[in-house]
Design a protein around this motif. Structure first.
Motif, PDB file in Angstrom:
ATOM      1  N   ALA A  81      -3.078 -58.021  50.121  1.00 50.56           N
ATOM      2  CA  ALA A  81      -4.420 -58.512  50.459  1.00 50.56           C
ATOM      3  C   ALA A  81      -4.459 -60.013  50.729  1.00 50.56           C
ATOM      4  O   ALA A  81      -5.519 -60.547  51.069  1.00 50.56           O
ATOM      5  N   ASP A  84      -5.679 -61.202  54.426  1.00 54.11           N
ATOM      6  CA  ASP A  84      -7.094 -60.894  54.642  1.00 54.11           C
ATOM      7  C   ASP A  84      -7.986 -61.795  53.780  1.00 54.11           C
ATOM      8  O   ASP A  84      -9.041 -62.261  54.232  1.00 54.11           O
ATOM      9  N   TYR A  85      -7.572 -62.052  52.556  1.00 55.34           N
ATOM     10  CA  TYR A  85      -8.303 -62.947  51.659  1.00 55.34           C
ATOM     11  C   TYR A  85      -8.296 -64.373  52.219  1.00 55.34           C
ATOM     12  O   TYR A  85      -9.317 -65.070  52.196  1.00 55.34           O
ATOM     13  N   GLU A 117     -10.751 -64.407  55.114  1.00 60.68           N
ATOM     14  CA  GLU A 117     -12.125 -64.249  54.646  1.00 60.68           C
ATOM     15  C   GLU A 117     -12.664 -65.510  53.984  1.00 60.68           C
ATOM     16  O   GLU A 117     -13.840 -65.865  54.144  1.00 60.68           O
ATOM     17  N   ASP A 168       1.368 -59.061  58.927  1.00 64.85           N
ATOM     18  CA  ASP A 168      -0.042 -59.431  58.976  1.00 64.85           C
ATOM     19  C   ASP A 168      -0.334 -60.368  60.149  1.00 64.85           C
ATOM     20  O   ASP A 168      -1.389 -60.269  60.783  1.00 64.85           O
ATOM     21  N   ILE A 174      -3.123 -59.442  62.870  1.00 58.13           N
ATOM     22  CA  ILE A 174      -4.339 -60.236  63.008  1.00 58.13           C
ATOM     23  C   ILE A 174      -4.290 -61.166  64.216  1.00 58.13           C
ATOM     24  O   ILE A 174      -5.270 -61.345  64.940  1.00 58.13           O
TER      25      ILE A 174
END
Length: 244
Positions: free
Chosen positions: A153, A156-157, A160, A176, A180
Motif C-alpha cells: 500500500a 498508493d498511500y 493519496e 507500482d 500508476i
C-alpha cells in the motif's frame, strides 16, 4: 537432537505452522482460496517434509503480523528480513535471498539521489512494521516518516497523501511505477534486505541450527534458485553460502 526431538521442537501440535507474508511479492503471493504460493511456501513445504509432519500455512498480509505470529508462538517458523529488533524473539537462519530496498519519487521531484532524502520537510512513506521501516526508523534524522498500513500500500498511500518519497522493495516499487505512471526510482538502494527463515527463540539453539542447516542446503542444492525461476521472480539474488 534426534528427529523425534526436532519434531517436538518445531511441531509441538503435530503439524508445522508456517507464517507466510504475502505483503512482499518476492516471498509469496496470495491465492484465490486464501492460501499462498511462492518461494517461502516452497521452503516451508520442504522443511515439513524433512520433519515428516503436515504443513499448515498461516497467511498474513504484512511482515509485522507475520513476525508477531512467530514471536508469540502462534506459528512455528516464518520468513522475514533479518533485523536486530525482530531478533529479540526470533532465531534467524542465514539469509536465503537478498532484496534491494529503494526509493521512488514523482518524475517532477527535485530529489535525484538517495542522500537528498533525509532532509527537513521531506515526507517519506514506509510500510508499517516492514524491514525498511525498522531500519529507517533508526537512521532517518530529519525527514518525517509516514506509515502506510502495508508494504504493497506504500505507493498508493504516497500518492493519496501527497508525500515526497516512497520506500520499499525494488520490485514492488517498479510494478507500482508501471501501474500508476509518473514515478521514477532513485539510483541505487538504501539497504539490502536479507530474507531468512526463523523460529521462536524458545525452541532452542539446536533447533535453530537445524533450521539454519536446512536453509544452507536449499541454497547450495539450487532449490532456491529454481523456486525463484518457477515463480517468475526477477531481481532477487540467492544469498551466498553462510551469509550471516
Amino acid at each position: 537432537m534426534t528427529l523425534t526431538d526436532l519434531v517436538k521442537a518445531f511441531a509441538p501440535n503435530g503439524r508445522l505452522r508456517a507464517s507466510i507474508n504475502t505483503g512482499n511479492p518476492i516471498l509469496a503471493a496470495p491465492t484465490p482460496d486464501g492460501s499462498a504460493k511462492g518461494v517461502s511456501v516452497d521452503l516451508a513445504q520442504g522443511f515439513a517434509q524433512r520433519l515428516g509432519v503436515p504443513l499448515e500455512l498461516v497467511v498474513f498480509d504484512t511482515a509485522a503480523k507475520s513476525v508477531d505470529a512467530v514471536t508469540q508462538e502462534q506459528a512455528d517458523i516464518g520468513f522475514f528480513a533479518i533485523d536486530p529488533r525482530r531478533g529479540e524473539g526470533i532465531h534467524f537462519t542465514p539469509p536465503y535471498v537478498l532484496i534491494e530496498g529503494c526509493y521512488a519519487v514523482r518524475n517532477a521531484s527535485p530529489v535525484t539521489a538517495m542522500d537528498q532524502v533525509d532532509r527537513e520537510g521531506t515526507r517519506l512513506v514506509v510500510g508499517q512494521g516492514s524491514a525498511y521501516d525498522l531500519l529507517l526508523s533508526r537512521e532517518i534524522r530529519r525527514a518525517t516518516l509516514l506509515r502506510a498500513p502495508s508494504s504493497p500500500a506504500v505507493v498508493d498511500y504516497f500518492i493519496e497523501h501527497g508525500a515526497d518519497v516512497a520506500a520499499g522493495v525494488k520490485q514492488q516499487l517498479e510494478a507500482d511505477a508501471k501501474r500508476i505512471g509518473g514515478l521514477r526510482l532513485l539510483p541505487g538502494h538504501f539497504m539490502v534486505i536479507r530474507q531468512a527463515m526463523g523460529c521462536p527463540r524458545s525452541r532452542g539453539e539446536e533447533a535453530a541450527r537445524f533450521l539454519a542447516q536446512y536453509v544452507e542446503e536449499m541454497k547450495a542444492s539450487g532449490f532456491v534458485t529454481e523456486a525463484l525461476a518457477r515463480h517468475g521472480i526477477e531481481g532477487a539474488a540467492v544469498a551466498p553460502a553462510g551469509n550471516p
